[in-house]
Motif scaffolding. Structure first.
Motif, mmCIF file in Angstrom:
data_model
loop_
_atom_site.group_PDB
_atom_site.id
_atom_site.type_symbol
_atom_site.label_atom_id
_atom_site.label_comp_id
_atom_site.label_asym_id
_atom_site.label_seq_id
_atom_site.Cartn_x
_atom_site.Cartn_y
_atom_site.Cartn_z
ATOM 1 N N GLU A 135 18.098 5.685 -8.556
ATOM 2 C CA GLU A 135 16.657 5.460 -8.690
ATOM 3 C C GLU A 135 16.265 4.156 -7.983
ATOM 4 O OE1 GLU A 135 15.161 5.607 -12.662
ATOM 5 O OE2 GLU A 135 13.322 6.531 -11.892
ATOM 6 N N GLY A 136 15.326 4.264 -7.067
ATOM 7 C CA GLY A 136 14.900 3.065 -6.347
ATOM 8 C C GLY A 136 14.354 3.407 -4.972
ATOM 9 N N TYR A 137 14.386 2.408 -4.082
ATOM 10 C CA TYR A 137 13.890 2.600 -2.726
ATOM 11 C C TYR A 137 15.047 2.679 -1.759
ATOM 12 C CZ TYR A 137 9.484 1.167 -4.771
ATOM 13 O OH TYR A 137 8.375 1.086 -5.549
ATOM 14 N N LEU A 146 14.017 4.196 14.570
ATOM 15 C CA LEU A 146 13.352 5.035 13.585
ATOM 16 C C LEU A 146 13.711 4.483 12.218
ATOM 17 C CD1 LEU A 146 11.676 7.582 13.488
ATOM 18 C CD2 LEU A 146 13.775 8.878 13.194
ATOM 19 N N THR A 147 12.704 4.097 11.437
ATOM 20 C CA THR A 147 12.995 3.525 10.126
ATOM 21 C C THR A 147 12.346 4.381 9.058
ATOM 22 O OG1 THR A 147 13.060 1.349 11.110
ATOM 23 C CG2 THR A 147 12.828 1.445 8.730
ATOM 24 N N VAL A 148 13.160 4.852 8.146
ATOM 25 C CA VAL A 148 12.674 5.777 7.128
ATOM 26 C C VAL A 148 12.772 5.113 5.764
ATOM 27 C CG1 VAL A 148 13.061 8.025 6.048
ATOM 28 C CG2 VAL A 148 13.418 7.752 8.506
ATOM 29 N N LEU A 149 11.692 5.173 5.025
ATOM 30 C CA LEU A 149 11.658 4.601 3.686
ATOM 31 C C LEU A 149 11.259 5.693 2.701
ATOM 32 C CD1 LEU A 149 11.617 1.904 1.974
ATOM 33 C CD2 LEU A 149 9.164 1.903 2.375
ATOM 34 N N LYS A 150 11.945 5.712 1.566
ATOM 35 C CA LYS A 150 11.643 6.757 0.582
ATOM 36 C C LYS A 150 12.013 6.304 -0.819
ATOM 37 C CE LYS A 150 12.747 11.268 -0.983
ATOM 38 N NZ LYS A 150 11.446 11.234 -1.651
ATOM 39 N N THR A 151 11.360 6.885 -1.812
ATOM 40 C CA THR A 151 11.755 6.601 -3.193
ATOM 41 C C THR A 151 12.724 7.677 -3.657
ATOM 42 O OG1 THR A 151 9.832 7.840 -3.930
ATOM 43 C CG2 THR A 151 9.634 5.449 -3.916
ATOM 44 N N PHE A 152 13.744 7.241 -4.389
ATOM 45 C CA PHE A 152 14.717 8.172 -4.984
ATOM 46 C C PHE A 152 14.424 8.322 -6.467
ATOM 47 C CE2 PHE A 152 18.535 7.349 -1.923
ATOM 48 C CZ PHE A 152 18.143 8.399 -1.126
ATOM 49 N N GLY A 153 14.821 9.485 -7.004
ATOM 50 C CA GLY A 153 14.749 9.699 -8.447
ATOM 51 C C GLY A 153 16.059 9.307 -9.108
ATOM 52 N N TYR A 162 7.665 16.928 -1.585
ATOM 53 C CA TYR A 162 8.318 16.204 -0.488
ATOM 54 C C TYR A 162 7.536 14.937 -0.151
ATOM 55 C CZ TYR A 162 10.688 20.676 0.098
ATOM 56 O OH TYR A 162 11.426 21.808 -0.123
ATOM 57 N N SER A 163 8.247 13.837 -0.017
ATOM 58 C CA SER A 163 7.595 12.624 0.447
ATOM 59 C C SER A 163 8.587 11.749 1.199
ATOM 60 C CB SER A 163 7.003 11.836 -0.727
ATOM 61 O OG SER A 163 8.033 11.328 -1.547
ATOM 62 N N VAL A 164 8.121 11.185 2.293
ATOM 63 C CA VAL A 164 8.952 10.287 3.093
ATOM 64 C C VAL A 164 8.011 9.439 3.947
ATOM 65 C CG1 VAL A 164 9.190 11.827 5.081
ATOM 66 C CG2 VAL A 164 11.027 10.192 4.558
ATOM 67 N N GLU A 190 0.838 -1.202 0.000
ATOM 68 C CA GLU A 190 0.000 0.000 0.000
ATOM 69 C C GLU A 190 0.879 1.260 0.000
ATOM 70 O OE1 GLU A 190 -2.345 0.509 3.518
ATOM 71 O OE2 GLU A 190 -3.471 2.204 2.690
ATOM 72 N N LEU A 191 1.943 1.186 0.782
ATOM 73 C CA LEU A 191 2.844 2.328 0.877
ATOM 74 C C LEU A 191 3.486 2.623 -0.480
ATOM 75 C CD1 LEU A 191 4.206 4.393 2.743
ATOM 76 C CD2 LEU A 191 5.871 2.641 3.372
ATOM 77 N N TYR A 192 3.957 1.576 -1.139
ATOM 78 C CA TYR A 192 4.586 1.755 -2.451
ATOM 79 C C TYR A 192 3.624 2.381 -3.446
ATOM 80 C CZ TYR A 192 8.558 -1.087 -1.084
ATOM 81 O OH TYR A 192 9.677 -1.566 -0.476
ATOM 82 N N GLU A 193 2.411 1.882 -3.404
ATOM 83 C CA GLU A 193 1.412 2.390 -4.332
ATOM 84 C C GLU A 193 1.153 3.884 -4.080
ATOM 85 O OE1 GLU A 193 -3.192 1.335 -5.202
ATOM 86 O OE2 GLU A 193 -1.929 -0.310 -4.471
ATOM 87 N N LEU A 194 1.105 4.234 -2.789
ATOM 88 C CA LEU A 194 0.851 5.639 -2.452
ATOM 89 C C LEU A 194 2.025 6.544 -2.829
ATOM 90 C CD1 LEU A 194 -1.047 5.174 0.905
ATOM 91 C CD2 LEU A 194 -1.920 6.311 -1.151
ATOM 92 N N PHE A 195 3.258 6.032 -2.693
ATOM 93 C CA PHE A 195 4.425 6.797 -3.158
ATOM 94 C C PHE A 195 4.255 7.091 -4.646
ATOM 95 C CE2 PHE A 195 7.423 5.669 0.422
ATOM 96 C CZ PHE A 195 7.894 6.944 0.623
ATOM 97 N N GLU A 196 3.826 6.064 -5.375
ATOM 98 C CA GLU A 196 3.670 6.162 -6.823
ATOM 99 C C GLU A 196 2.586 7.192 -7.175
ATOM 100 O OE1 GLU A 196 5.361 5.552 -10.075
ATOM 101 O OE2 GLU A 196 6.096 4.683 -8.192
#
Lengths: 439, 244
Positions: free
Chosen positions: A361-363, A342-349, A205-207, A192-198
């Protein structure tokens, strides 16, 4: 003097030198070897440590600010917090900022820092117009994309190993207000998180923060935090907010006992945090300080890990199979009974042109682990998974990688060393990290 | 128009720190000193950080003609003047070479009068203004380790004290600042006791606080007032045998 990076590990005996006079810095470089430049020492591991540390903190003067064009030139030792104090009231913002404002300009460039806007705006280095770099032979070289570009492209993300950045010119980002329009969405699974990032890729800003205490075999709860610079019209509804820079951060004046931060306390923290956000989605207007720098409010938050210190683990894996890689990593961590506070996940360009730059580019996943006996064997296993998926590691947070893993994940190192041999033939600039990783 | 303050010694660590504090509360700043490049860097930093006007002039305190030249070119009357030039010198050398002893006294005291007399007269006439002199606790009692520097600072403190007495009815504030140990370029490399050692920024904050409260003499860190009191009351018979 016993000193360490932000993770309080490793601790080393080092000589610290700082001067506001360029001439003194040149003589210090001439008289010493085994040197590494250091800014505010906020890199986590051993990348800004060595026997001789050349601190740029006394190079803390602003040189020029064009408030019409949004271009600022400053010496390397000014802090992002100081830049913000000057530029925000004039309607400008840092083009890229990490999660703390207590980093120096020179240090941030040397790490080629990224922020919550990487997927749209890339890294800090992409906004550096030019720099003055003091080389090992005492010569000062002006460099930019068009002038001495080889030096420019390798000093950005160069971990201080090419020379000492003395000053830099930065292109700023235009803003209308000092506020951020924030949207927080609760998520129940990584998918769900991946889909919402997309879906939300157009947000500046997104994190996300995720709770990984149970591994990936059960649902991974998360909070996706999206943000945009608020416009004047957005503030009409929130008129009571005042345009002021936040005051002094609170101190954590003592070390928590080591016992406090075990697995169960982390779990409680994560559950609480997640429960705090009751609705599925929450919108708010918040001052930029609390949006970008929530941890800066607690000065020295790194001390909650106690004297023994902690390690960060941050990697990026390509989009394809990225989800699978992250699940494997989370399960491995759970198998070891470890937990990240604290765990942070984000998509890179997309990746940039700077030789050693980290983001790709990736997670990307960033985790904090208190230093315990089982940690390094676990890291070794995580390294294998990251390598299998073609990922790479963030040197600014590293204190454990092996030379083999590093070379496999950073094939650009050969090119970097070739360029370094030209500008620092006697290898004056080294860090404990560069020695550990064998470059 | 903003008020403005003249910093004599605009590249000294303490001088620049004090300039920053005055700029922070909206004063325009004029820096004086020998190093043009460093003055320019400091002036730019002040104007960018604090949104004020900052400029600089060349002045070499050992070159009296450069003081004349500055006074001829500088037409305005400032609201305040700060003397923050200091020279520690080399005590051993000064004991053997008169030139070094003279240099210490000229920089810390004699030549300061050429410029401070000028502004003291102006302030007396217009019945407003302030003069802040950075002296030293070393001037409170002569000690074998630095008594030439100490005697120059003692003379400077006495000069400021007399000036204060003369101008007290004229609405002109004269402040003597007596720092203890301060981590500056002047003390770089000296082993200083952490608890008694201050930073230029801390000194500057104490100066501004004292200036607002109309203090006459400021010890910084404040504990130095009591340390120096203790040192001053030791009878000379005993003091001469000590080694502090």
């Amino acid at each position: 003097m016993l000193t360490s990076g932000w993770g309080n590990y490793p601790k080393v005996d080092a000589e610290l030198f700082s001067s506001s006079k360029i001439q003194d810095i040149i003589s210090y470089i001439g008289n010493n070897n085994n040197l590494i430049p250091q800014g505010f020492a906020r890199s986590y591991g051993d990348s800004a440590l060595n026997g001789h540390i050349l601190s740029t903190r006394k190079l803390d003067h602003f040189i020029e600010f064009d408030s019409e064009k949004g271009i600022i030139t400053a010496q390397a030792g000014v802090l992002f917090s100081e830049i913000l104090q000057i530029v925000v009231p004039k309607g400008w913002f840092l083009p890229v900022t990490p999660g703390t404002k207590y980093v120096t300009l020179g240090g941030a460039i040397s790490s080629d820092v990224h922020g919550k806007n990487h997927h749209k705006h890339g890294t800090l280095g992409q906004y550096v117009e030019s720099m003055d770099i003091l080389l090992a032979n005492g010569e000062i070289k002006h460099c930019s994309k068009s002038e001495n570009s080889e030096l420019f492209n390798s000093a950005i993300a160069g971990m201080g190993l090419m020379g000492v950045i003395l000053s830099a010119t930065l292109k700023l980002h235009k803003i209308e207000t000092a506020y951020i329009k924030q949207k927080v969405i609760k998520t129940r699974s990584l998918e769900e998180l991946y889909e919402l990032f997309e879906i939300n890729r157009n947000y500046t800003y997104s994190v996300s923060w995720i709770d990984i205490t149970g591994g990936a075999r059960r649902s991974v709860n998360g909070l996706l935090m999206l943000g945009e610079h608020a416009l004047r019209e957005d503030l009409q509804v929130n008129k009571e907010k005042k345009d002021v820079i936040a005051g002094n951060p609170l101190d954590v004046p003592f070390y928590f006992p080591n016992i406090v931060l075990n697995h169960s306390t982390i779990k409680i923290f994560n559950t609480l945090y997640y429960a705090k956000e009751l609705k599925k989605e929450k919108n708010a207007i918040t001052y930029f300080d609390s949006y970008f720098y929530p941890l800066d409010i607690v000065n020295n938050w790194n001390k909650v890990y106690g004297h023994r210190g902690f390690l960060q683990y941050q990697f990026v894996v390509p989009l394809e199979h990225g989800l699978q890689a992250i699940k494997q990593i989370l399960n491995k961590i759970a198998d070891y009974g470890q937990a990240s506070f604290l765990t942070v996940l984000k998509t890179f360009g997309k990746r940039n042109d700077f030789v050693l730059s980290f983001p790709d580019e990736g997670y990307t996943l960033a985790m904090d682990f208190p230093l315990t006996r089982g940690l390094f064997p676990m890291f070794d296993e995580l390294d294998k998974i990251v390598l299998d998926y073609g990922g790479r590691f963030y040197l600014t947070k590293d204190a454990h990688l092996s030379p083999e893993t590093f070379r496999k994940s950073n094939p650009e190192i050969e090119k970097f060393l070739e360029i370094k041999a030209k500008y620092d033939p006697n290898n004056k600039f080294q860090s404990l990290q560069s020695k550990r990783l064998g470059f | 128009m903003n008020k403005n303050v003249l910093i004599i010694g605009g590249t000294s660590d303490i001088g620049f720190a004090i300039a920053s504090e005055f700029a922070h509360i909206g004063f325009d700043i004029t820096l004086l000193g020998r190093e043009r490049d460093a003055l320019k860097v400091n002036a730019n930093d002040l104007s960018i950080r604090h949104n004020i006007n900052a400029n600089y002039y060349f002045l070499d305190i050992l070159d009296l003609s450069s003081i004349d030249e500055f006074l001829n070119n500088y037409k305005q009357v400032p609201d305040g003047v700060i003397y923050s030039i200091g020279y520690l010198g080399d005590q051993a050398k000064a004991q053997n070479e008169f030139d070094e002893a003279k240099k210490i006294v000229d920089i810390n005291f004699t030549n300061s009068m050429k410029i401070l007399n000028h502004f003291a007269n102006q302030f007396e006439q217009k019945q407003s203004g302030f003069i802040i002199g950075i002296s030293s606790v070393a001037g409170d009692r002569g000690r074998q380790s630095n008594y030439i520097y100490g005697s120059a600072k003692a003379a400077f403190s006495t000069y400021l004290s007399g000036l204060r007495n003369r101008l007290s009815g004229k609405n002109v504030q004269v402040i003597t600042v007596k720092p203890g140990f301060v981590r500056t370029k002047m003390t770089a490399g000296l082993p200083l006791p952490e608890k008694l050692t201050s930073t230029p920024k801390m000194v500057a904050k104490d100066v501004i606080k004292g200036w607002k409260k109309h203090k006459d003499i400021i010890y910084t860190k404040s504990i130095w007032r009591w340390i120096m009191l203790a040192i001053k009351i030791v009878p000379e018979k005993i003091f001469k045998k000590t080694n502090i």
